[in-house]
Design a protein around this motif. Structure first.
Motif: not given
Length: 49
Positions: A11, A14-15, A17-20, A45
């Motif tokens: 998780n 995934e966060a 990678e999404a920039g979150v 990132k």
């Protein structure tokens, strides 16, 4: 979102990678290598983790 400990790394990646930005409770990972992978991805990132 609350997830079981075993899902923290996936998780988190995934966060990232999404920039979150993500707040991950202890334990960040089941093993040191996975934790370091997650931290390195976030640093690369520029996503707060």
């Amino acid at each position: 979102m609350a997830t079981p400990n075993q899902a923290h790394v996936q998780n988190g990646l995934e966060a990232v990678e999404a920039g979150v930005p993500a707040l991950i409770e202890k334990p960040i990972a089941d093993d040191i290598i996975s934790g370091e992978k997650l931290i390195a991805a976030a640093e690369a990132k520029g996503v707060p983790l």
